[in-house]
Structures are given as C-alpha cells and as structure tokens.
Design a protein around this motif. Structure first.
Motif, PDB file in Angstrom:
ATOM      1  N   ALA A   1      -5.079 -19.087   3.172  1.00 29.02           N
ATOM      2  CA  ALA A   1      -5.204 -19.181   1.719  1.00 29.02           C
ATOM      3  C   ALA A   1      -4.567 -18.008   0.988  1.00 29.02           C
ATOM      4  CB  ALA A   1      -6.683 -19.285   1.330  1.00 29.02           C
ATOM      5  N   GLY A   2      -4.717 -16.809   1.538  1.00 26.47           N
ATOM      6  CA  GLY A   2      -4.264 -15.620   0.821  1.00 26.47           C
ATOM      7  C   GLY A   2      -3.294 -14.766   1.606  1.00 26.47           C
ATOM      8  N   GLY A   3      -2.485 -15.402   2.445  1.00 23.71           N
ATOM      9  CA  GLY A   3      -1.595 -14.663   3.337  1.00 23.71           C
ATOM     10  C   GLY A   3      -0.643 -13.707   2.645  1.00 23.71           C
ATOM     11  N   GLU A   4      -0.073 -14.140   1.527  1.00 24.21           N
ATOM     12  CA  GLU A   4       0.874 -13.283   0.825  1.00 24.21           C
ATOM     13  C   GLU A   4       0.191 -12.014   0.315  1.00 24.21           C
ATOM     14  OE1 GLU A   4       3.519 -15.115  -2.048  1.00 24.21           O
ATOM     15  OE2 GLU A   4       3.219 -17.067  -1.099  1.00 24.21           O
ATOM     16  N   LEU A   5      -0.986 -12.188  -0.281  1.00 26.52           N
ATOM     17  CA  LEU A   5      -1.733 -11.026  -0.777  1.00 26.52           C
ATOM     18  C   LEU A   5      -2.108 -10.083   0.361  1.00 26.52           C
ATOM     19  CD1 LEU A   5      -4.322 -12.398  -3.372  1.00 26.52           C
ATOM     20  CD2 LEU A   5      -2.229 -11.121  -3.830  1.00 26.52           C
ATOM     21  N   VAL A   6      -2.584 -10.682   1.455  1.00 26.96           N
ATOM     22  CA  VAL A   6      -3.061  -9.879   2.593  1.00 26.96           C
ATOM     23  C   VAL A   6      -1.927  -9.078   3.212  1.00 26.96           C
ATOM     24  CG1 VAL A   6      -3.987 -10.028   4.941  1.00 26.96           C
ATOM     25  CG2 VAL A   6      -5.014 -11.378   3.106  1.00 26.96           C
ATOM     26  N   MET A   7      -0.804  -9.723   3.460  1.00 30.60           N
ATOM     27  CA  MET A   7       0.305  -9.024   4.109  1.00 30.60           C
ATOM     28  C   MET A   7       0.908  -7.962   3.188  1.00 30.60           C
ATOM     29  SD  MET A   7      -0.078 -10.331   6.972  1.00 30.60           S
ATOM     30  CE  MET A   7       1.187  -9.353   7.804  1.00 30.60           C
ATOM     31  N   GLN A   8       0.937  -8.238   1.876  1.00 35.90           N
ATOM     32  CA  GLN A   8       1.417  -7.236   0.920  1.00 35.90           C
ATOM     33  C   GLN A   8       0.507  -6.009   0.922  1.00 35.90           C
ATOM     34  OE1 GLN A   8       1.606  -9.259  -2.859  1.00 35.90           O
ATOM     35  NE2 GLN A   8       3.370 -10.514  -2.272  1.00 35.90           N
ATOM     36  N   LYS A   9      -0.806  -6.260   0.945  1.00 29.73           N
ATOM     37  CA  LYS A   9      -1.766  -5.155   0.934  1.00 29.73           C
ATOM     38  C   LYS A   9      -1.672  -4.345   2.228  1.00 29.73           C
ATOM     39  CE  LYS A   9      -4.291  -4.396  -1.842  1.00 29.73           C
ATOM     40  NZ  LYS A   9      -4.225  -3.443  -2.992  1.00 29.73           N
ATOM     41  N   ALA A  10      -1.527  -5.018   3.352  1.00 22.76           N
ATOM     42  CA  ALA A  10      -1.400  -4.323   4.637  1.00 22.76           C
ATOM     43  C   ALA A  10      -0.157  -3.433   4.644  1.00 22.76           C
ATOM     44  CB  ALA A  10      -1.334  -5.344   5.770  1.00 22.76           C
ATOM     45  N   LYS A  11       0.938  -3.946   4.097  1.00 27.45           N
ATOM     46  CA  LYS A  11       2.182  -3.167   4.039  1.00 27.45           C
ATOM     47  C   LYS A  11       2.032  -1.974   3.100  1.00 27.45           C
ATOM     48  CE  LYS A  11       7.151  -3.660   3.168  1.00 27.45           C
ATOM     49  NZ  LYS A  11       8.232  -4.610   2.785  1.00 27.45           N
ATOM     50  N   GLU A  12       1.408  -2.226   1.947  1.00 24.60           N
ATOM     51  CA  GLU A  12       1.219  -1.170   0.954  1.00 24.60           C
ATOM     52  C   GLU A  12       0.375  -0.035   1.500  1.00 24.60           C
ATOM     53  OE1 GLU A  12      -1.497  -0.628  -3.069  1.00 24.60           O
ATOM     54  OE2 GLU A  12      -0.670  -2.624  -2.636  1.00 24.60           O
ATOM     55  N   LYS A  13      -0.713  -0.379   2.221  1.00 25.66           N
ATOM     56  CA  LYS A  13      -1.648   0.628   2.718  1.00 25.66           C
ATOM     57  C   LYS A  13      -1.337   1.071   4.151  1.00 25.66           C
ATOM     58  CE  LYS A  13      -4.110   0.766  -1.006  1.00 25.66           C
ATOM     59  NZ  LYS A  13      -4.230   2.004  -1.813  1.00 25.66           N
ATOM     60  N   LYS A  14      -0.284   0.483   4.726  1.00 28.09           N
ATOM     61  CA  LYS A  14       0.107   0.780   6.109  1.00 28.09           C
ATOM     62  C   LYS A  14      -1.080   0.587   7.056  1.00 28.09           C
ATOM     63  CE  LYS A  14       3.712   4.016   4.690  1.00 28.09           C
ATOM     64  NZ  LYS A  14       4.254   5.392   4.779  1.00 28.09           N
ATOM     65  N   ALA A  15      -1.799  -0.504   6.823  1.00 29.31           N
ATOM     66  CA  ALA A  15      -2.978  -0.834   7.633  1.00 29.31           C
ATOM     67  C   ALA A  15      -2.614  -1.890   8.667  1.00 29.31           C
ATOM     68  CB  ALA A  15      -4.100  -1.351   6.741  1.00 29.31           C
ATOM     69  N   GLU A  16      -3.172  -1.774   9.845  1.00 31.78           N
ATOM     70  CA  GLU A  16      -2.853  -2.698  10.934  1.00 31.78           C
ATOM     71  C   GLU A  16      -3.729  -3.951  10.890  1.00 31.78           C
ATOM     72  OE1 GLU A  16      -1.456  -0.326  14.831  1.00 31.78           O
ATOM     73  OE2 GLU A  16      -3.478   0.185  14.173  1.00 31.78           O
ATOM     74  N   ILE A  17      -3.111  -5.090  11.153  1.00 32.78           N
ATOM     75  CA  ILE A  17      -3.845  -6.334  11.353  1.00 32.78           C
ATOM     76  C   ILE A  17      -3.628  -6.767  12.796  1.00 32.78           C
ATOM     77  CG2 ILE A  17      -4.077  -8.755  10.704  1.00 32.78           C
ATOM     78  CD1 ILE A  17      -3.044  -8.036   7.939  1.00 32.78           C
ATOM     79  N   ILE A  18      -4.704  -6.818  13.567  1.00 29.16           N
ATOM     80  CA  ILE A  18      -4.624  -7.249  14.966  1.00 29.16           C
ATOM     81  C   ILE A  18      -5.253  -8.637  15.050  1.00 29.16           C
ATOM     82  CG2 ILE A  18      -5.096  -6.660  17.366  1.00 29.16           C
ATOM     83  CD1 ILE A  18      -3.540  -4.504  15.842  1.00 29.16           C
ATOM     84  N   PRO A  19      -4.489  -9.656  15.387  1.00 22.98           N
ATOM     85  CA  PRO A  19      -5.044 -11.019  15.415  1.00 22.98           C
ATOM     86  C   PRO A  19      -6.027 -11.222  16.559  1.00 22.98           C
ATOM     87  CG  PRO A  19      -2.782 -11.023  16.226  1.00 22.98           C
ATOM     88  CD  PRO A  19      -3.053  -9.639  15.728  1.00 22.98           C
ATOM     89  N   VAL A  20      -7.080 -11.981  16.271  1.00 20.48           N
ATOM     90  CA  VAL A  20      -8.096 -12.285  17.276  1.00 20.48           C
ATOM     91  C   VAL A  20      -7.923 -13.691  17.844  1.00 20.48           C
ATOM     92  CG1 VAL A  20     -10.583 -12.652  17.629  1.00 20.48           C
ATOM     93  CG2 VAL A  20      -9.789 -10.642  16.372  1.00 20.48           C
ATOM     94  N   ASP A  21      -7.438 -14.630  17.040  1.00 24.51           N
ATOM     95  CA  ASP A  21      -7.164 -15.974  17.567  1.00 24.51           C
ATOM     96  C   ASP A  21      -6.381 -15.851  18.871  1.00 24.51           C
ATOM     97  OD1 ASP A  21      -8.396 -17.521  15.717  1.00 24.51           O
ATOM     98  OD2 ASP A  21      -6.591 -18.191  14.691  1.00 24.51           O
TER      99      ASP A  21
END
Length: 379
Positions: A124-144
């Motif tokens: 639903a919010g992939g664009e927002l999430v990926m933009q925020k991760a890039k902006e804050k240099k935060a890691e997203i580690i997938p669990v699926d």
C-alpha cells in the motif's frame, strides 16, 4: 542485541520469540492487536520496558493485569508508533494489515533497522516507505521467505548484474483447480496450506494467489526492479524460496525447509547466519523439485497486482485494502471464495486512486476501497 516486536502474538511474532529465546535476544517492547492473555504472558516472560495493545477497548484490562509490573502500557496506532521509535537494534513489524504502515514509517523516521513481515506496508505504501528508508539511511530486512531469499541471493552483487527475479509460489491449496471447481471451495479448505503454517488472512491470500500479487509489488519496491523483471513460478515443495537470474545467465537460489524461523532469524541476526531450531534440508530425502507456470486466467489476483503496478499512484493501496476487506468477508461467511479476486479486480476498476502518494491519501483511498467492497457485499 535488542529488538522491538510488533505483532508478538501472531504466527510470525511467536516464531520470532523462538529465535529470541535461543539466542538470548533482549526484548525492549512488544505489541499485539487484542490478545491480552498472550501479551500478559509475554510481558512477564521477557520483561520489556513497554507493551502496546492495539485495540483500545482492551487497554484497561491489560493495565489491570500488569499493575504489579513496572512497565509502560500503550494502545492504538500512537502506541505502535511510539514502540517503533524506541532506540533498538531492530524493529520487527509482524503486524497484519494496514495497521503496520504507520509504525513502519515511524521506525524508519527514527533510523531504526526494520525486519519487515508486514506485506501491506510495501503493497500500500511502498513509495513512501522506500523514500523514507533512503532519506534516513535505514535498513529494511525482509522477513517473507521469498524476499529474504532474493535479498540473500543479491548479497554481494551489483544491481546492474540482475536480469530477473524468480518468485516462487507453493500454489496454495487449490493448485490445478479450474474456475468451476473454485466455486465450491469451503472456508476449511481455504485455510489449509500444503507447506506453511500461517495466520488465516495470509493463508487465504495464498489460496487465491493474492499473496503472490502482493509479493510481486513488494519485490518491485524493495529491489527497485520493473514488474516485467519478476517471474512467478509454481514450486509445490517450497524448498527453493526464490531465485535470481543474472546477466550472464547464471541463477542463484536460496533453499531450506519451509520453516519461517529461518528467514525470521536471519532478519534478526543479519548479516550473520546462526544456528536455528529449523530442521536441516536433505536433498536426497526431498528427491524431486518441480516447477510449473501459474494459470493467471484461473487465478486472476496476480494479473490484478500487475495492473495496479502499471497504474501507479495509489492503485496498489486500493488493491491491498479491497483484498483485505474481501478476505475478512469470506472468513466471516459473507462472501464466496471465488468472489474474492473478482471483487478486488472490480474495486481496482471503480475506485479512483489519488495521484498524490501521501499517508493521508493512502488512508483515504484504502477506506474508499473497503467501502466499495462492503457496498457490493451488504447492499
């Protein structure tokens, strides 16, 4: 190592706690939707600094139960976001549904690494999430399991070397069924999965193949690829969790027994691979691995996901919310199984998605999609 666990009483949450116990990981905070009894038990076992119950009607009861402990008790979306902002090594988001989006953004805003098991966040919010991760240099580690596999296969490789992602699917409970056969499916049949032990909503999504549609959207967002670079392949044994094809024609796959404790633990301990409680894979015991094409004329959910990606804007949010509402109606006995993807496709056609992707517009478009589904079922 310390973590915050959102969705601690669900399937992913409980399996996360297996890894926590095995490796003596510190729990700083836990949250659940409304399972007060289980949350109380976890609070007493793990002694977190804070707990959150999403259902506000359960708040007073939980506070009474935990009155003898020095522990902060929160509730609602605000509580989830406060927990996601706690200073920790990893925030595990195992919340089911759109409730997981705001805590994901809150965790990323804080700069926390997030172990993401909430499909709806990226759907639903992939664009927002990926933009925020890039902006804050935060890691997203997938669990699926599928996205964890892709993540591992891409490790150490340049993105320019990637040719395509091969996203595997068990095929769910109704692989090989035709359209007429799907019309007689029961609730009990839909809640059976040949390989995985999951919550009700995810199991139904597996049966309709919408889970693969949502995972397609996730893969496009997470790995910054085009939809046509993702191929979905039916793999009934669920041993190869996904694979990646590189420019030179070589394919790297990640394999293990179908046990969610493997990708969950990897997300917690990344980049390290530690001993887990999962069984070891024996290829000779498995013997044969099979692969087949997905019949998108029978299982139309994947086509709907591709259409939503092509439309862009908030179309994926509409798809996700419509599916959530339709699945809930099916589980409540108000909708036939085969009608789930039909109604979701109708919603995608008839609910106008906003061109501006914001948290507010995503929330509004999601609500409109759910209202459309309700109107079709209950009018």
């Amino acid at each position: 190592m310390d973590i915050v666990l959102l969705g601690s009483t669900g399937s992913i949450g409980l399996q996360t706690l297996d890894a926590v116990r095995k490796h003596k990981i510190k729990i700083k905070a836990v949250a659940a939707k409304k399972n007060i009894k289980a949350l109380e038990t976890q609070a007493r076992e793990f002694s977190p600094h804070c707990v959150c119950i999403f259902d506000k009607e359960c708040y007073t009861d939980l506070k009474t139960r935990l009155a003898d402990l020095e522990i902060k008790i929160l509730c609602g979306t605000e509580g989830l976001c406060e927990l996601a902002s706690v200073n920790c090594d990893t925030v595990v988001n195992a919340v089911v549904g759109m409730e997981g989006l705001e805590p994901t953004l809150a965790a990323l805003e804080k700069g926390n690494r997030i172990a993401l098991a909430n499909k709806e966040t990226l759907a639903a919010g992939g664009e927002l999430v990926m933009q925020k991760a890039k902006e804050k240099k935060a890691e997203i580690i997938p669990v699926d399991s599928e996205h964890s596999a892709i993540f591992q296969c891409l490790s150490g490789h340049n993105k320019n070397e990637l040719s395509k992602i091969i996203l595997t699917a068990s095929g769910g409970a109704f692989f090989g069924y035709n359209k007429e056969e799907l019309k007689t499916v029961t609730r009990e049949q839909a809640l059976y999965n040949p390989n995985w032990n999951m919550g009700e909503k995810v199991t139904v999504d597996s049966a309709t193949l919408m889970n693969k549609g949502l995972e397609l959207i996730e893969a496009v967002r997470l790995f910054d690829v085009k939809p046509e670079q993702v191929e979905v392949v039916i793999h009934r044994q669920s041993i190869i969790h996904s694979a990646v094809e590189f420019a030179d024609g070589s394919v790297i796959a990640q394999m293990s027994v179908p046990d969610m404790r493997v990708p969950i633990q990897y997300a917690l301990t990344y980049p390290h691979k530690l001993q887990s409680n999962a069984d070891k894979l024996s290829l000779t015991d498995i013997g044969t691995l099979t692969f087949a094409k997905l019949d998108e004329e029978v299982f139309i959910s994947l086509s709907a996901a591709r259409k939503a990606l092509k439309e862009g804007n908030n179309a994926c949010a509409v798809l996700n919310a419509a599916n959530e509402a339709a699945v809930n109606a099916f589980l409540a006995g108000k909708l036939a199984f085969y009608k789930i993807p039909e109604l979701v496709t109708d919603a995608l056609e008839n609910v106008k998605a906003s061109k501006q992707v914001t948290l507010q517009s995503i929330t509004e478009d999601s609500a409109a999609a759910k209202e459309y589904i309700f109107s079709k079922i209950y009018s």
